[in-house]
Scaffold this active site. Sequence first.
Site, PDB file in Angstrom:
ATOM      1  N   ASP A 164     -10.224   2.856   1.989  1.00  4.70           N
ATOM      2  CA  ASP A 164     -10.403   2.408   3.380  1.00  4.70           C
ATOM      3  C   ASP A 164     -10.982   3.538   4.239  1.00  4.70           C
ATOM      4  OD1 ASP A 164      -9.424  -0.197   3.076  1.00  4.70           O
ATOM      5  OD2 ASP A 164      -7.345   0.465   3.332  1.00  4.70           O
ATOM      6  N   LYS A 182       0.797  -1.236   0.000  1.00  3.93           N
ATOM      7  CA  LYS A 182       0.000   0.000   0.000  1.00  3.93           C
ATOM      8  C   LYS A 182       0.831   1.289   0.000  1.00  3.93           C
ATOM      9  CE  LYS A 182      -4.222  -1.857   2.109  1.00  3.93           C
ATOM     10  NZ  LYS A 182      -5.253  -1.650   3.137  1.00  3.93           N
TER      11      LYS A 182
END
Length: 277
Positions: free
Chosen positions: A109, A73
């Site tokens: 997210d 990420k």
Amino acid sequence: MMANRSADAESALYCVLGDPVAHSLSPVMHNRALAHHGLNAVYLAFRVTDIGAAIQGLRAMGIKGASITLPHKSRVMQYLDDIDPVAAEIGAVNTIINDNGRLIGKNSDVTGAVDALRAKTEPASKKILIVGAGGAARAIGYGVRNAGAQVTIANRTPETGVRLAADLEVDFLPLADLQQSRIDILINTTPVGMHPATAASPVPDDILSPEIVVMDIIYNPLETALLKAATRAGCRTIDGLAMFVNQGAQQFEWWTGRKAPLDNMRQAVIENLQEFK
Ligand code: ATR
């Protein structure tokens, strides 16, 4: 719902890049959503160690979008053409959008966590305690703070917790001091309670009282020891699929411009969670 069509020479490809990904639930979730809208597209999982090479591959093959998961990420960011401000600020990209050859990095997210909460309670002006200080805590903390919540980070290792709290400009509380704090919403972002050590809970049961909304991001098992204790204490609960499905729904909407079929996506994931039941 339209029938699932078979892939042909014009099919679009979406994928998840991570390591490990063999048990990823993203493919069943996204393929259910693509099929729901009758889109000529498929979503596959690729186990990737060299993320730079994989991004070159996305470009070379015109792959329309990707989910990025652990451990890539942060590292993926340097290979993209543009990073949106939210992803830049938290330092993590979990979504790539291929906009006619320009690869844009975003983070779903953050909105996924806030949307999961909003389905049960409004975070604005609530006292939210986040247990844990890893990547998930950072995304969730950023999201709920910007939604107007009063956020406190509690973490096993104080230095890590203090650092995250400072980055987010929120409070830090040592785990040992939980008893003294008034909480409206408690969110577990640690792996405590995850399969196979399912008896463990990240906080003592006796801090839970009926007015608290308790959210866990673990979904194996779906009903963690923490959520069981919360239910016993009379709390409302939000399980780990809520954030997972909402972050996937946000990705789907960014990629396709269509409304994500949340219930179908959740159902697809639940059907494939059997092994944890
Ligand atoms: P992610 O990026 O998925 O959020 P992570 O970066 O590994 O995961 O973060 C895990 C978090 O869970 C950390 O805050 C970790 O606490 P430490 O900073 O003390 O390591 C917390 N955590 C992991 N195992 C734990 C345990 N057994 N008890 C309490 N906290 C734990």
